[in-house]
Scaffold this motif. Structure first.
Motif, mmCIF file in Angstrom:
data_model
loop_
_atom_site.group_PDB
_atom_site.id
_atom_site.type_symbol
_atom_site.label_atom_id
_atom_site.label_comp_id
_atom_site.label_asym_id
_atom_site.label_seq_id
_atom_site.Cartn_x
_atom_site.Cartn_y
_atom_site.Cartn_z
ATOM 1 N N CYS A 109 1.052 -1.145 0.030
ATOM 2 C CA CYS A 109 0.049 -0.001 0.037
ATOM 3 C C CYS A 109 0.985 1.377 0.208
ATOM 4 N N PHE A 110 0.266 2.201 -0.821
ATOM 5 C CA PHE A 110 1.140 3.576 -0.780
ATOM 6 C C PHE A 110 0.255 4.686 -0.146
ATOM 7 N N VAL A 111 0.793 5.431 0.772
ATOM 8 C CA VAL A 111 -0.119 6.589 1.448
ATOM 9 C C VAL A 111 0.753 7.672 1.833
ATOM 10 N N GLY A 112 0.152 8.801 1.585
ATOM 11 C CA GLY A 112 0.824 10.198 1.901
ATOM 12 C C GLY A 112 -0.072 11.251 1.555
ATOM 13 N N ASP A 123 -10.378 3.088 7.492
ATOM 14 C CA ASP A 123 -11.271 2.145 7.527
ATOM 15 C C ASP A 123 -10.520 0.940 6.634
ATOM 16 N N PHE A 124 -9.714 1.319 5.431
ATOM 17 C CA PHE A 124 -9.003 0.331 4.932
ATOM 18 C C PHE A 124 -8.080 -0.286 5.623
ATOM 19 N N LEU A 125 -7.155 0.587 6.257
ATOM 20 C CA LEU A 125 -5.992 -0.018 7.080
ATOM 21 C C LEU A 125 -6.339 -0.909 8.406
ATOM 22 N N ASP A 126 -7.859 -0.894 8.709
ATOM 23 C CA ASP A 126 -8.231 -1.453 9.790
ATOM 24 C C ASP A 126 -8.793 -2.872 9.274
ATOM 25 N N MET A 127 -8.853 -3.221 7.877
ATOM 26 C CA MET A 127 -9.573 -4.287 7.425
ATOM 27 C C MET A 127 -8.651 -5.538 7.783
ATOM 28 N N GLU A 128 -9.020 -6.571 7.743
ATOM 29 C CA GLU A 128 -8.080 -7.924 7.643
ATOM 30 C C GLU A 128 -7.661 -8.163 6.491
ATOM 31 N N ARG A 129 -6.368 -7.751 6.084
ATOM 32 C CA ARG A 129 -5.812 -7.633 4.927
ATOM 33 C C ARG A 129 -4.421 -8.174 4.673
ATOM 34 N N SER A 130 -3.783 -8.555 3.454
ATOM 35 C CA SER A 130 -2.439 -9.029 3.683
ATOM 36 C C SER A 130 -1.425 -7.749 3.405
ATOM 37 N N PHE A 131 -1.475 -6.827 4.636
ATOM 38 C CA PHE A 131 -0.547 -5.830 4.518
ATOM 39 C C PHE A 131 0.893 -6.446 4.656
ATOM 40 N N ASN A 132 1.404 -6.634 3.358
ATOM 41 C CA ASN A 132 2.813 -7.112 3.198
ATOM 42 C C ASN A 132 3.780 -5.995 3.560
ATOM 43 N N LEU A 133 3.531 -4.616 3.182
ATOM 44 C CA LEU A 133 4.250 -3.476 3.299
ATOM 45 C C LEU A 133 3.436 -2.353 3.038
ATOM 46 N N ILE A 134 3.844 -1.562 3.843
ATOM 47 C CA ILE A 134 2.874 0.202 3.442
ATOM 48 C C ILE A 134 4.187 1.078 3.270
ATOM 49 N N VAL A 135 4.155 1.721 2.205
ATOM 50 C CA VAL A 135 4.901 2.679 1.715
ATOM 51 C C VAL A 135 4.411 4.133 2.263
ATOM 52 N N SER A 136 4.846 4.710 3.287
ATOM 53 C CA SER A 136 4.347 5.852 3.681
ATOM 54 C C SER A 136 5.280 7.031 2.944
ATOM 55 N N LEU A 137 4.866 7.773 2.155
ATOM 56 C CA LEU A 137 5.716 8.740 1.484
ATOM 57 C C LEU A 137 5.478 10.089 2.279
ATOM 58 N N GLY A 164 3.496 13.137 -4.423
ATOM 59 C CA GLY A 164 4.306 12.521 -5.404
ATOM 60 C C GLY A 164 4.081 11.011 -5.672
ATOM 61 N N LYS A 165 3.177 10.673 -4.987
ATOM 62 C CA LYS A 165 2.617 9.299 -4.864
ATOM 63 C C LYS A 165 2.469 8.551 -6.331
ATOM 64 N N SER A 166 1.813 9.244 -7.100
ATOM 65 C CA SER A 166 1.561 8.545 -8.403
ATOM 66 C C SER A 166 2.774 8.691 -9.122
ATOM 67 N N SER A 167 3.552 9.542 -8.991
ATOM 68 C CA SER A 167 5.021 9.597 -9.937
ATOM 69 C C SER A 167 6.072 8.669 -9.486
ATOM 70 N N ILE A 168 5.859 8.171 -8.095
ATOM 71 C CA ILE A 168 6.798 7.293 -7.576
ATOM 72 C C ILE A 168 6.489 5.800 -7.807
ATOM 73 N N MET A 169 4.989 5.638 -7.917
ATOM 74 C CA MET A 169 4.307 4.186 -8.325
ATOM 75 C C MET A 169 4.676 4.240 -10.023
ATOM 76 N N ASN A 170 4.590 5.318 -10.702
ATOM 77 C CA ASN A 170 4.787 5.039 -12.069
ATOM 78 C C ASN A 170 6.155 4.647 -12.333
ATOM 79 N N LYS A 171 7.348 5.283 -11.625
ATOM 80 C CA LYS A 171 8.885 5.023 -11.829
ATOM 81 C C LYS A 171 8.883 3.441 -11.420
#
Length: 207
Positions: free
Chosen positions: A31-34, A101-115, A39-46
């Protein structure tokens, strides 16, 4: 899964405006959050080596949904940018609710990238996000964006200052630039380690 993720195979999967619409995790997730102008979209595109797979808008705060992308059976989740003042209070609150609410879900949070923008001290909202991740035991790294705007010495000073302010270990903070590609390979290594370890262990680490 292969030994490495072929990021160039990334494709858009779906967009959701409510957490109730989001299906359960079926594969590792990053997950990417910031902030909305970080510049989140730019980092993901890179990361994907694509110019506009993740839509880059000239208007900060445009992303208002949870957007899923997929590469090699790994989901990359683009969460709404937070803290854009020119949006209405109700819209900002909806985005905040959607993120947490998304982060509170039971999910496979392998890594969160906080920008976080390397040019400025972390905002109150940046602090709140990092504290939320720390207290919740989420695996995360901090990616400092827009490093190309600073000299090497300025980058070093800001890195040290931001790391101290956020109380994040040195190994969990990466200086990046979507323009020069600085830090992208390191970010890929962290993502692959988190996702491949999950495949090998059969469960997500909560350390």
């Amino acid at each position: 899964m292969a030994d490495a993720i072929n990021y160039r195979k990334a494709k858009f999967v779906a967009s959701y405006g409510k957490t109730s619409q989001i299906p359960e995790s079926t594969c590792p997730e990053v997950c990417f959050v910031g902030r909305s102008n970080v510049g989140k979209s730019s980092i993901m595109n890179k990361l994907f080596d694509r110019k506009n797979l993740v839509k880059v808008s000239s208007t900060p705060g445009k992303t208002s949904n949870v957007n899923f992308f997929e590469a090699d059976d790994v989901h990359f989740v683009d969460l709404p940018g937070y803290g854009f003042a020119q949006r209405s209070k109700s819209e900002r609150e909806r985005w905040a609710d959607l993120i947490f609410d998304f982060l509170d879900m039971e999910r496979s949070f392998n890594l969160i990238v906080s920008l976080v923008d390397i040019r400025h001290d972390p905002s109150k909202l940046d602090h709140q996000m990092i504290e939320f991740l720390q207290e919740g035991g989420y695996p995360f790294v901090v990616a400092l964006t827009k490093a190309d705007k600073l000299s090497r010495s300025q980058q070093g000073r800001q890195l040290a200052s931001i790391r101290k302010q956020l109380n994040v270990p040195a190994e969990d903070i990466i200086v990046t630039s979507s323009q020069t590609g600085l830090g992208i390979d390191e970010l890929k290594r962290r993502i692959e380690a988190a996702c491949l370890d999950d495949e090998e262990d059969g469960e997500t680490s909560e350390e």
